[in-house]
Design an enzyme around this catalytic site. Structure first.
Site, short mmCIF file in Angstrom:
data_model
loop_
_atom_site.label_atom_id
_atom_site.label_comp_id
_atom_site.label_asym_id
_atom_site.label_seq_id
_atom_site.Cartn_x
_atom_site.Cartn_y
_atom_site.Cartn_z
N LYS A 219 1.07 0.47 -7.99
CA LYS A 219 2.50 0.22 -7.75
C LYS A 219 3.21 -0.25 -9.01
CE LYS A 219 2.52 0.00 -2.78
NZ LYS A 219 2.61 -0.74 -1.53
N ARG A 255 -5.69 -1.30 0.35
CA ARG A 255 -5.29 0.11 0.44
C ARG A 255 -5.16 0.67 -0.97
NH1 ARG A 255 -0.58 3.04 0.55
NH2 ARG A 255 -0.50 4.76 2.04
N1 HH2 Z 1 2.35 1.30 0.67
C1 HH2 Z 1 2.73 2.60 0.69
C2 HH2 Z 1 2.60 3.35 1.87
N2 HH2 Z 1 2.04 2.82 2.98
N3 HH2 Z 1 1.03 0.98 4.06
C3 HH2 Z 1 0.64 -0.30 4.05
N4 HH2 Z 1 0.07 -0.83 5.14
N5 HH2 Z 1 0.78 -1.08 2.93
C4 HH2 Z 1 1.34 -0.60 1.79
O1 HH2 Z 1 1.46 -1.38 0.81
C5 HH2 Z 1 1.79 0.77 1.77
C6 HH2 Z 1 1.62 1.53 2.96
C7 HH2 Z 1 3.33 3.22 -0.53
O2 HH2 Z 1 2.29 3.72 -1.34
P1 HH2 Z 1 1.79 5.24 -1.37
O3 HH2 Z 1 1.34 5.70 -0.02
O4 HH2 Z 1 0.79 5.36 -2.45
O5 HH2 Z 1 3.05 6.08 -1.81
P2 HH2 Z 1 4.15 6.89 -1.02
O6 HH2 Z 1 4.79 6.02 -0.02
O7 HH2 Z 1 5.12 7.32 -2.10
O8 HH2 Z 1 3.51 8.07 -0.36
#
Ligand code: HH2
Length: 428
Positions: A219, A255
């Site tokens: 992040k 995660r």
């Molecule tokens: N962060 C993201 C998405 N889902 N779920 C939980 N429980 N906690 C988090 O911190 C979290 C999440 C965002 O990260 P990412 O899936 O890598 O990216 P994107 O939302 O752009 O697909």
């Protein structure tokens, strides 16, 4: 795939790694990489081989500025990947009831909802009826707007109050509390300072009594801390450091995108956390055994009320004893004598009238850690008939963890106090 009746703390050991599989064209870090279902399935399988306890499949980016996708598009993205992962441990990262329902039918065991059941009014019922695990995430605003000048008086207490309210809501909607984990939502409507403060004070969120899931992987806060004020991502190395730090402050599930590195880093962090008695496992050795003694009922006269001190009421003790591999010898001399432990608990209870469950749990944990051959002990004391101030409670409980020598080292007692108001359900 849902392990019937198992609390989330038992399904996932601490720490566990959740691998991220975004079937999206625009996710902030892996956007486009797993858009093809075949690629998503191979990525997920590799992550599970590398030690992930579960993979989180998502079809909608929630990065800052992202726009929502339609139900049809989200289903079109995730369903083929979920079909290819049938029989494997999968979580669905969605806020939509219809996506969650379909994913659960295909075997998903956890619903990861970044809106914490505020996005789709039908989602709570879907989770409750399926018995799935649920992750409730803190987010201020929506992905489109959340990073526009986020402000808090005290970010930690505001996030804690939000998560507590969402936990109560989920329980009142019929989701069993023991199946829920909470997430502070790193990057979801927070500045760099807010994110760092949340991590620094993560232990305060642990007092909500539910396991914490934390998502820091790659992040932008990490890139910004590393010196680039305009960073949109952080490196894998920064992610590892942040994950270890979060684990040390109480995170349960991490995660992540880079599974192998996190599994290795967290394994070392776990071994350090359980030292001095933990030893590295050699070839063919297991690294320890956990013995559980659950629901040991011992009446006592503990509590703040006069009548509690005059009349006995039942107290239920749950003990998790981490013992060394010697116990695998199948010789009672090498093992902990359960009856002796139960007698010790009885003696602690009889020896003093405790006002608070926390103090009672700590006294039992101290006695067991000091007097039995355990590497670590966790004691939960439940008062099933708790009726403080006329509230209807399923039970109130306090949990304390101790390792031998904590006392002499002056470690700060770690008490997780739980007291969730509910008017249905049974004590587990
Ligand atoms: N962060 C993201 C998405 N889902 N779920 C939980 N429980 N906690 C988090 O911190 C979290 C999440 C965002 O990260 P990412 O899936 O890598 O990216 P994107 O939302 O752009 O697909």
């Amino acid at each position: 795939m849902i392990a019937a009746g198992v609390p989330i703390e038992e399904r996932f050991s601490r720490p566990s790694v959740m691998g991220i599989v975004n079937v999206t064209p625009d996710s902030f870090s892996d956007g486009g990489v797993n858009l093809d279902p075949g690629d998503a399935v191979s990525t997920a399988r590799r992550m599970l081989e590398e030690g992930a306890a579960i993979v989180d499949v998502g079809g909608e980016s929630t990065r800052p500025g992202a726009t929502a996708v339609s139900l049809g598009e989200e289903l079109r993205r995730v369903i083929p990947a979920l079909e290819g992962l049938a029989g494997l441990p999968v979580s669905i990262d969605t806020s939509k009831a219809d996506v969650a329902r379909r994913a659960l039918e295909l075997g998903a065991e956890l619903v990861n909802d970044v809106t914490a059941l505020r996005g789709d009014p039908a989602l709570a019922d879907v989770v409750a009826e399926s018995g799935a695990y649920l992750c409730l995430v803190h987010m201020r605003g929506t992905p489109r707007t959340m990073q526009t000048d986020p402000r808090y008086e005290d970010v930690v207490s505001e996030v804690a109050a939000f998560l507590e309210e969402r936990l109560r809501f989920a329980v009142s909607a019929g989701v069993r509390e023991e199946r829920i984990c909470l997430d502070p939502g790193i990057g979801f409507g927070k500045s760099v300072r807010h994110n760092l403060e949340l991590l620094h004070r993560l232990g305060e969120l642990a007092t909500l009594g539910r396991p914490l899931l934390v998502g820091l992987s790659r992040k932008s806060v990490l890139g910004r801390v590393a010196g680039d004020p305009g960073a949109r991502t952080g490196t894998a190395a920064a992610s590892l450091g942040a994950a270890v730090s979060a684990f040390e402050r109480g995170a349960w599930i991490l995660r992540v995108h880079d599974v192998r590195g996190h599994v290795e880093a967290l394994e070392v962090a776990r071994a350090v956390a359980t030292a001095p008695h933990a030893r590295a496992a050699g070839p063919g050795e297991s690294s320890g055994v956990t013995v559980e003694l659950r629901g040991l009922e011992i009446p006592g006269r503990h509590g703040l009320e006069q009548h509690e001190r005059e009349r006995e009421q039942p107290f239920l003790y749950d003990l998790w004893l981490q013992v060394s591999d010697a116990a695998l010898s199948d010789r009672i001399e090498d093992a902990v004598d359960y009856r002796a432990v139960a007698e010790r608990v009885r003696a602690v209870s009889a020896g003093h009238q405790y006002s608070l469950l926390e103090a009672l749990a700590a006294a039992v944990a101290d006695a067991v850690a000091a007097e039995f051959p355990v590497d670590r002990v966790r004691v939960r004391v439940r008062k099933p008939r708790a009726r403080p101030a006329g509230l209807t409670l399923e039970y109130s409980a306090a949990t304390v963890e101790r390792a031998p020598g904590d006392w002499e080292r002056g470690s700060i007692p770690h008490a997780l106090v739980r007291s969730v108001q509910t008017d249905h359900g049974q004590s587990p």
